[in-house]
Design an enzyme around this catalytic site. Structure first.
Site, PDB file in Angstrom:
ATOM      1  N   HIS A 242       0.847  -1.204   0.000  1.00 56.80           N
ATOM      2  CA  HIS A 242       0.000   0.000   0.000  1.00 56.80           C
ATOM      3  C   HIS A 242       0.875   1.244   0.000  1.00 56.80           C
ATOM      4  O   HIS A 242       1.878   1.323   0.703  1.00 56.80           O
ATOM      5  CB  HIS A 242      -1.037  -0.006   1.122  1.00 56.80           C
ATOM      6  CG  HIS A 242      -0.580   0.240   2.524  1.00 56.80           C
ATOM      7  ND1 HIS A 242      -0.405   1.499   3.049  1.00 56.80           N
ATOM      8  CD2 HIS A 242      -0.306  -0.618   3.536  1.00 56.80           C
ATOM      9  CE1 HIS A 242      -0.041   1.411   4.330  1.00 56.80           C
ATOM     10  NE2 HIS A 242       0.040   0.130   4.643  1.00 56.80           N
TER      11      HIS A 242
ATOM     12  N   GLU B  70      -5.410   1.813   1.820  1.00 62.16           N
ATOM     13  CA  GLU B  70      -5.342   0.637   2.697  1.00 62.16           C
ATOM     14  C   GLU B  70      -5.730   0.998   4.116  1.00 62.16           C
ATOM     15  O   GLU B  70      -6.388   0.228   4.817  1.00 62.16           O
ATOM     16  CB  GLU B  70      -3.914   0.056   2.690  1.00 62.16           C
ATOM     17  CG  GLU B  70      -3.763  -1.272   3.445  1.00 62.16           C
ATOM     18  CD  GLU B  70      -3.365  -1.146   4.912  1.00 62.16           C
ATOM     19  OE1 GLU B  70      -3.269  -2.180   5.578  1.00 62.16           O
ATOM     20  OE2 GLU B  70      -3.179  -0.009   5.410  1.00 62.16           O
ATOM     21  N   GLU B  71      -5.320   2.185   4.541  1.00 61.42           N
ATOM     22  CA  GLU B  71      -5.480   2.563   5.953  1.00 61.42           C
ATOM     23  C   GLU B  71      -6.934   2.750   6.367  1.00 61.42           C
ATOM     24  O   GLU B  71      -7.252   2.734   7.549  1.00 61.42           O
ATOM     25  CB  GLU B  71      -4.674   3.837   6.255  1.00 61.42           C
ATOM     26  CG  GLU B  71      -3.164   3.677   6.077  1.00 61.42           C
ATOM     27  CD  GLU B  71      -2.521   2.796   7.132  1.00 61.42           C
ATOM     28  OE1 GLU B  71      -3.234   2.193   7.950  1.00 61.42           O
ATOM     29  OE2 GLU B  71      -1.273   2.703   7.123  1.00 61.42           O
TER      30      GLU B  71
ATOM     31  N   ASP C  75       4.123  -4.877   3.814  1.00 58.73           N
ATOM     32  CA  ASP C  75       3.574  -3.791   4.627  1.00 58.73           C
ATOM     33  C   ASP C  75       4.407  -3.709   5.907  1.00 58.73           C
ATOM     34  O   ASP C  75       4.343  -4.617   6.734  1.00 58.73           O
ATOM     35  CB  ASP C  75       2.096  -4.096   4.940  1.00 58.73           C
ATOM     36  CG  ASP C  75       1.376  -2.926   5.599  1.00 58.73           C
ATOM     37  OD1 ASP C  75       2.016  -1.905   5.899  1.00 58.73           O
ATOM     38  OD2 ASP C  75       0.150  -3.056   5.821  1.00 58.73           O
TER      39      ASP C  75
ATOM     40  N   ASP D  76       5.509   2.616   7.375  1.00 59.52           N
ATOM     41  CA  ASP D  76       4.143   2.208   7.003  1.00 59.52           C
ATOM     42  C   ASP D  76       3.547   3.195   6.015  1.00 59.52           C
ATOM     43  O   ASP D  76       2.927   4.159   6.418  1.00 59.52           O
ATOM     44  CB  ASP D  76       3.290   2.116   8.265  1.00 59.52           C
ATOM     45  CG  ASP D  76       1.885   1.598   7.995  1.00 59.52           C
ATOM     46  OD1 ASP D  76       1.648   1.035   6.915  1.00 59.52           O
ATOM     47  OD2 ASP D  76       1.019   1.772   8.884  1.00 59.52           O
TER      48      ASP D  76
ATOM     49  N   HIS E 259       1.801   4.537  13.025  1.00 57.96           N
ATOM     50  CA  HIS E 259       0.711   5.502  12.806  1.00 57.96           C
ATOM     51  C   HIS E 259       0.939   6.814  13.555  1.00 57.96           C
ATOM     52  O   HIS E 259      -0.017   7.455  13.983  1.00 57.96           O
ATOM     53  CB  HIS E 259      -0.647   4.882  13.167  1.00 57.96           C
ATOM     54  CG  HIS E 259      -1.118   3.900  12.143  1.00 57.96           C
ATOM     55  ND1 HIS E 259      -2.333   3.262  12.193  1.00 57.96           N
ATOM     56  CD2 HIS E 259      -0.523   3.452  11.002  1.00 57.96           C
ATOM     57  CE1 HIS E 259      -2.469   2.465  11.145  1.00 57.96           C
ATOM     58  NE2 HIS E 259      -1.382   2.561  10.406  1.00 57.96           N
TER      59      HIS E 259
HETATM   60  N1  PHE Z   1      -1.973  -3.027   7.798  1.00 51.28           N
HETATM   61  C1  PHE Z   1      -1.569  -2.298   8.977  1.00 51.28           C
HETATM   62  C2  PHE Z   1      -1.461  -0.854   8.649  1.00 51.28           C
HETATM   63  O1  PHE Z   1      -1.198  -0.503   7.517  1.00 51.28           O
HETATM   64  C3  PHE Z   1      -0.218  -2.658   9.417  1.00 51.28           C
HETATM   65  C4  PHE Z   1      -0.078  -3.966   9.968  1.00 51.28           C
HETATM   66  C5  PHE Z   1       0.447  -4.926   9.192  1.00 51.28           C
HETATM   67  C6  PHE Z   1      -0.415  -4.209  11.265  1.00 51.28           C
HETATM   68  C7  PHE Z   1       0.637  -6.140   9.693  1.00 51.28           C
HETATM   69  C8  PHE Z   1      -0.231  -5.435  11.776  1.00 51.28           C
HETATM   70  C9  PHE Z   1       0.301  -6.382  11.000  1.00 51.28           C
HETATM   71  O2  PHE Z   1      -1.612  -0.048   9.525  1.00 51.28           O
HETATM   72 ZN    ZN Z   2      -0.905   1.609   8.759  1.00 52.12          ZN
HETATM   73 ZN    ZN Z   3       0.464  -0.605   6.526  1.00 54.08          ZN
END
Ligand code: PHE
Ligand code: ZN
Ligand code: ZN
Ligand code: ZN
Length: 285
Positions: free
Chosen positions: A86, A132-133, A160, A98, A247
């Site tokens: 993402h 994605e978020e 990710d 992230d 985040h």
């Molecule tokens: N997909 C979550 C995000 O983008 C990140 C995440 C990935 C959290 C894998 C836990 C495990 O915030």
């Molecule tokens: Zn995230």
């Molecule tokens: Zn992520």
């Protein structure tokens, strides 16, 4: 298999940081920092010779933003191996681990493939997901738009958060054929790996597995802590979050473990060669 230079991956991350700095401090889907990130990836991929599409993901499927899809020429078009990450971040910060980290590693792997230009067995496609978020939205929309063509995707590999500063070496579905293609790289490097339990159904691979497509991927971890045993074997801190800036505003260029980042990129290119490059260039198992 080409060796991926970590400095080149870092250069893409510097660019994402600069984009955030120039666009209100974030790269949230639908905002200016996201559009600038899309433009950067599109320009690099087109220059390398990829067939590149931007796919707007309108409401109600997404809150804004476009997916970027790029396909490499050659290989069986009915057997697609897809890499994805993402490209969006949260509004709180620049989103460098992230998910600049996943976005930059698949970008550099794609550029390395183009430069090497080996004979292909399977078709390779790269996806950078919007939104994605807000709920894995861009990747879910992509699958929806594909319709029956989704059956051509024989494997999806997700990236990710691949460079968490207090992270580990986690592989999704580690005991499957896709998972083993990564594990093999880490085994050879003498690096212990584990199943990615923290990430289960929490990233874009869920959009693919929900559609019946096999998936794997590599991650270094989010807000979960490392156990004493994990900290010991990976040389990290016990009972501390894998990414202390998850985040948050501090998810900047400083929030990257260069060693974990470099291994992720090299595990990716190793898997790509094993899964999709012709037997004349690399033996098929
Ligand atoms: N997909 C979550 C995000 O983008 C990140 C995440 C990935 C959290 C894998 C836990 C495990 O915030
Ligand atoms: Zn995230
Ligand atoms: Zn992520
Ligand atoms: Zn195989």
């Amino acid at each position: 298999v080409p060796k991926i230079d970590t400095a080149k991956v870092k250069a893409h991350l510097q660019k994402f940081q600069q984009i955030a700095d120039q666009n209100g401090g974030n790269r949230r889907s639908g905002r200016a920092g996201y559009t600038a990130s899309v433009n950067y990836v599109v320009e690099k991929m087109k220059a390398a010779g990829y067939d590149v599409t931007t796919q707007a993901c309108p409401s109600p499927d997404c809150t804004g933003g476009s997916n970027v899809i790029a396909e490499w020429k050659g290989g069986d078009a009915n057997q697609v191996i897809m890499f994805g990450a993402h490209l969006d971040g949260v509004a709180a910060g620049p989103g460098i681990n992230d998910n600049g980290s996943g976005s930059a590693t698949i970008l550099e792997v794609a550029l390395a493939l183009a430069e090497k230009n080996p004979a292909m067995a399977k078709r390779v496609r790269f996806g950078w997901w919007a939104d994605e978020e807000q709920g894995l939205n861009g990747s879910r929309y992509y699958i929806k738009q594909l319709g029956a063509n989704k059956s051509k995707i024989k494997g999806y590999l997700n990236f990710d958060m691949v460079a968490s500063v207090n992270g580990g070496y986690f592989i999704n579905n580690i005991n499957t054929e896709l998972g083993k293609s990564f594990k093999e790289y880490y085994d050879k490097a003498g690096i212990p790996t584990e199943e990615n339990t923290e990430g289960r159904n929490r990233s874009d691979d869920a959009s693919f597995t929900n559609a019946g497509i096999s998936a794997s991927g590599v991650a270094a971890g989010a807000s979960a802590t490392l156990t004493a045993a994990q900290a010991q074997k990976w040389g990290k801190k016990a009972n501390a979050p894998r990414d202390p800036c998850y985040h948050a505003a501090c998810d900047t260029i400083k929030n990257i473990d260069d060693t974990i980042l470099g291994h992720s990129a090299n595990a990716q290119v190793t898997a790509l060669y094993k899964l999709a490059v012709s037997a004349t260039s690399a033996p098929e198992p």
